[in-house]
Design an enzyme around this catalytic site. Structure first.
Site, PDB file in Angstrom:
ATOM      1  N   HIS A   7       4.735   2.010  -5.568  1.00 29.05           N
ATOM      2  CA  HIS A   7       5.912   2.108  -4.707  1.00 29.05           C
ATOM      3  C   HIS A   7       6.154   0.796  -3.975  1.00 29.05           C
ATOM      4  O   HIS A   7       5.274  -0.056  -3.894  1.00 29.05           O
ATOM      5  CB  HIS A   7       5.794   3.259  -3.693  1.00 29.05           C
ATOM      6  CG  HIS A   7       4.648   3.134  -2.730  1.00 29.05           C
ATOM      7  ND1 HIS A   7       3.412   3.698  -2.944  1.00 29.05           N
ATOM      8  CD2 HIS A   7       4.554   2.508  -1.531  1.00 29.05           C
ATOM      9  CE1 HIS A   7       2.611   3.426  -1.924  1.00 29.05           C
ATOM     10  NE2 HIS A   7       3.282   2.702  -1.049  1.00 29.05           N
ATOM     11  N   HIS A  79       5.411  -3.248   2.484  1.00 26.41           N
ATOM     12  CA  HIS A  79       4.331  -3.530   1.532  1.00 26.41           C
ATOM     13  C   HIS A  79       4.721  -3.084   0.136  1.00 26.41           C
ATOM     14  O   HIS A  79       5.709  -2.374  -0.049  1.00 26.41           O
ATOM     15  CB  HIS A  79       3.008  -2.877   1.965  1.00 26.41           C
ATOM     16  CG  HIS A  79       2.975  -1.379   1.941  1.00 26.41           C
ATOM     17  ND1 HIS A  79       3.249  -0.592   3.037  1.00 26.41           N
ATOM     18  CD2 HIS A  79       2.702  -0.500   0.930  1.00 26.41           C
ATOM     19  CE1 HIS A  79       3.127   0.685   2.719  1.00 26.41           C
ATOM     20  NE2 HIS A  79       2.806   0.779   1.440  1.00 26.41           N
ATOM     21  N   GLU A 130      -0.940  -3.049  -1.071  1.00 24.66           N
ATOM     22  CA  GLU A 130      -1.784  -1.854  -1.064  1.00 24.66           C
ATOM     23  C   GLU A 130      -2.277  -1.620  -2.486  1.00 24.66           C
ATOM     24  O   GLU A 130      -1.529  -1.797  -3.459  1.00 24.66           O
ATOM     25  CB  GLU A 130      -0.954  -0.645  -0.593  1.00 24.66           C
ATOM     26  CG  GLU A 130      -1.757   0.657  -0.535  1.00 24.66           C
ATOM     27  CD  GLU A 130      -0.920   1.852  -0.048  1.00 24.66           C
ATOM     28  OE1 GLU A 130       0.322   1.766  -0.058  1.00 24.66           O
ATOM     29  OE2 GLU A 130      -1.526   2.874   0.322  1.00 24.66           O
TER      30      GLU A 130
END
Lengths: 134, 134
Positions: A7, A79, A130
């Site tokens: 994502h 992020h 991440e």
């Protein structure tokens, strides 16, 4: 090592307005808001055919994205999340290359219920990265 | 209306170092640098299983990403690109909702040889959004 882009997370100053915009102006498939008290955020997932956009809004005191919104009042990309098969092997390989893992260095359980780590943005071209084990 | 996430573009201060990092530290499939003089950038595409990361580095005078790197010396996420089937229909719908299209409002031919438009980041939660007709 890294697999799919899981994502892109966008911190937004008005979650309802952002959801309306993705639903109506951009014509995307927009999920329902989900409170994630353990992570200090309310999230809405936008489902694209190949990945997701995660809208982030602060929840409670000490939300980890409040400081970002203070610096970026209009919002911004917070992020990006890459999938990995083995998060401990990924972490060990990355730290050997000199990359820094945020926090204790131990994976936490992320908003999707899976182990995650964050890498220092200064080590990755200014991007907070991440890693999520899938 | 929007379809796949075509790419996430990251402006980087050192293209070779960023490519090495994606290749070696993150273990991704990294393409060769491509000069795009019409766009004032040199690009490297990182191919992920479901989408692409586009590393951007200034090329020539007046590169559109030089100002971004001046403000963000470590680099940062510059834009995200969504695919659309019909860029003129998408533009007309978006402007009806109040979103602003950058430049003349007419699509240009982007780095992939396809028509593109950019939307004003202030209208999209601080994110520069590119639309690409596929």
């Amino acid at each position: 090592m890294i697999g799919r882009l899981n994502h892109v997370a966008i911190a937004v100053p008005d979650l309802d307005a952002a959801a309306d915009q993705y639903r109506n102006a951009l014509g995307a498939k927009v999920g329902a808001p989900q409170d994630e008290p353990d992570h200090g955020v309310t999230v809405i997932f936008i489902e694209l055919p190949n990945t997701k956009i995660e809208l982030l809004y602060p929840l409670g005191e000490n939300s980890p994205i409040q400081g970002f919104l203070d610096k970026n009042p209009a919002g911004g990309i917070h992020h990006i999340c890459y999938e990995v098969d083995d998060i401990l092997a990924a972490r060990d390989h990355l730290t050997e290359t000199g990359a820094r893992v945020l926090g204790t260095g131990e994976p936490k359980i992320g908003a999707h219920g899976k182990p995650v780590l964050f890498l220092h943005p200064k080590d990755f071209n200014g991007c907070l990265v991440e890693l999520e084990q899938v």
